[in-house]
Design a protein around this motif. Sequence first.
Motif, PDB file in Angstrom:
ATOM      1  N   THR A 270      29.427  33.820  49.154  1.00 30.82           N
ATOM      2  CA  THR A 270      29.505  33.621  50.594  1.00 30.82           C
ATOM      3  C   THR A 270      28.397  32.673  51.034  1.00 30.82           C
ATOM      4  OG1 THR A 270      28.162  35.615  50.855  1.00 30.82           O
ATOM      5  CG2 THR A 270      30.549  35.866  51.094  1.00 30.82           C
ATOM      6  N   PRO A 271      28.499  32.073  52.214  1.00 26.75           N
ATOM      7  CA  PRO A 271      27.449  31.168  52.684  1.00 26.75           C
ATOM      8  C   PRO A 271      26.090  31.863  52.774  1.00 26.75           C
ATOM      9  CG  PRO A 271      29.440  30.917  54.001  1.00 26.75           C
ATOM     10  CD  PRO A 271      29.664  32.116  53.124  1.00 26.75           C
ATOM     11  N   LEU A 272      25.045  31.074  52.711  1.00 23.30           N
ATOM     12  CA  LEU A 272      23.680  31.585  52.740  1.00 23.30           C
ATOM     13  C   LEU A 272      23.419  32.350  54.041  1.00 23.30           C
ATOM     14  CD1 LEU A 272      21.027  31.441  51.017  1.00 23.30           C
ATOM     15  CD2 LEU A 272      20.372  29.494  52.458  1.00 23.30           C
ATOM     16  N   SER A 273      22.809  33.512  53.937  1.00 24.14           N
ATOM     17  CA  SER A 273      22.542  34.347  55.105  1.00 24.14           C
ATOM     18  C   SER A 273      21.503  33.703  56.018  1.00 24.14           C
ATOM     19  CB  SER A 273      22.043  35.725  54.666  1.00 24.14           C
ATOM     20  OG  SER A 273      20.762  35.613  54.065  1.00 24.14           O
ATOM     21  N   LYS A 274      21.490  34.097  57.273  1.00 26.42           N
ATOM     22  CA  LYS A 274      20.555  33.529  58.248  1.00 26.42           C
ATOM     23  C   LYS A 274      19.091  33.713  57.841  1.00 26.42           C
ATOM     24  CE  LYS A 274      23.578  31.980  61.279  1.00 26.42           C
ATOM     25  NZ  LYS A 274      23.713  30.525  61.543  1.00 26.42           N
TER      26      LYS A 274
END
Length: 290
Positions: A270-274
Motif C-alpha cells: 500500500t502507499p506510504l503512510s502519512k
Amino acid sequence: MRGSIVALVTPMHADGAVDWDRLRKLVDWHVAEGTHAIVAVGTTGESATLGFEEHDLVVREVISAARGRVPVIAGTGANSTEEAIRLTRDAKRDGADACLLVTPYYNKPTQEGLYQHYRAIAEAVEIPQILYNVPGRTACDMLPETVERLAQVPNIVGIKEATGNLERIREIRERCGTNFLIYSGDDATAVEAMLMGADGDISVTANVVPKKMAAVCEAALKGEASLARSLDAQINSLHRDLFVESNPIPVKWALQQMGLIDSGIRLPLTPLSKPAQQVLRDTMANCGLL
C-alpha cells in the motif's frame, strides 16, 4: 559487473498498470548518472506481483532501453524450481547478461534443498546466475557452506548477500575464492563489505541517488576508505529511512516526490503512510532531493 547495481523499481500508473514510458526514462537516467548495472524485476521491482508475461515484458523493456550501455541482470527467482527455470530461460532468450535468483520463500527448503534448487536451474539454463540470500524477507537463510558448494557449479558466478552480516562476506570470500562475485544487498553496510572484498552493492538507495551511490562504490572498490565512508555518510540516512516501511513502498514514494514515477504500487503493498512520509520527506530534504 562491479560497482553500484540498482535494484530498479517497476514504475506503475495509479491503477497498478506498468508505466512503460517511465520505465524507459528511468533506465536512461541511471545510465546518465553512472549506475554500473541494472537489476530488472528483482524483489524491489515487485516480482512477487507481476505475472509471467508482465515479468518477461519488463525485463525485455529494460534490456531494450539499456541498449548495451550497462549490463542488465534479470530477477528470475521463485519458490518453485520449475517457475524459476522458466523465468531464467525467458531472460536468456531476451538477452539478459545474468540472472539474480532469490532463495525460495515460504516453503523453507533445507540446505540440501537449496543446493538442488540452484543446481537444477544452473544446469537447465546456460547463463551466468547470481544467488540471492535475504532471510529477513524469505525466512530462508542460505549458509556459507551451501554457497561454497554452489560456487563449484560453472555458471553460478556470485551471490547477493543481504543479511548485513559482514562476517558472512568474509567467510564467503574465504570459502569461494576471489573469482566468485559477492555483492552486498544491504546499503547500510555496503561500503564496509566492499572494503572487505565485495564486488559491489545491489542497491535500493541507488534508485534515488544513483550518481552518489556510483561514486561511493567506485571509491570503496579502489580501496579509498576515507573517501568512500565520507561520501556514504552524506546518504546514510537514506539507507535507513528508505526502509521505514516495507521495501519498495518508501523508495517508490520517494521517486514519486522527485517526479520520476507515478504513484502506482500493487496490493498487498500500500502507499506510504502519512507518519512515514514525514520521516522520509525530512531525510530527502536533508539529502538535497526536495
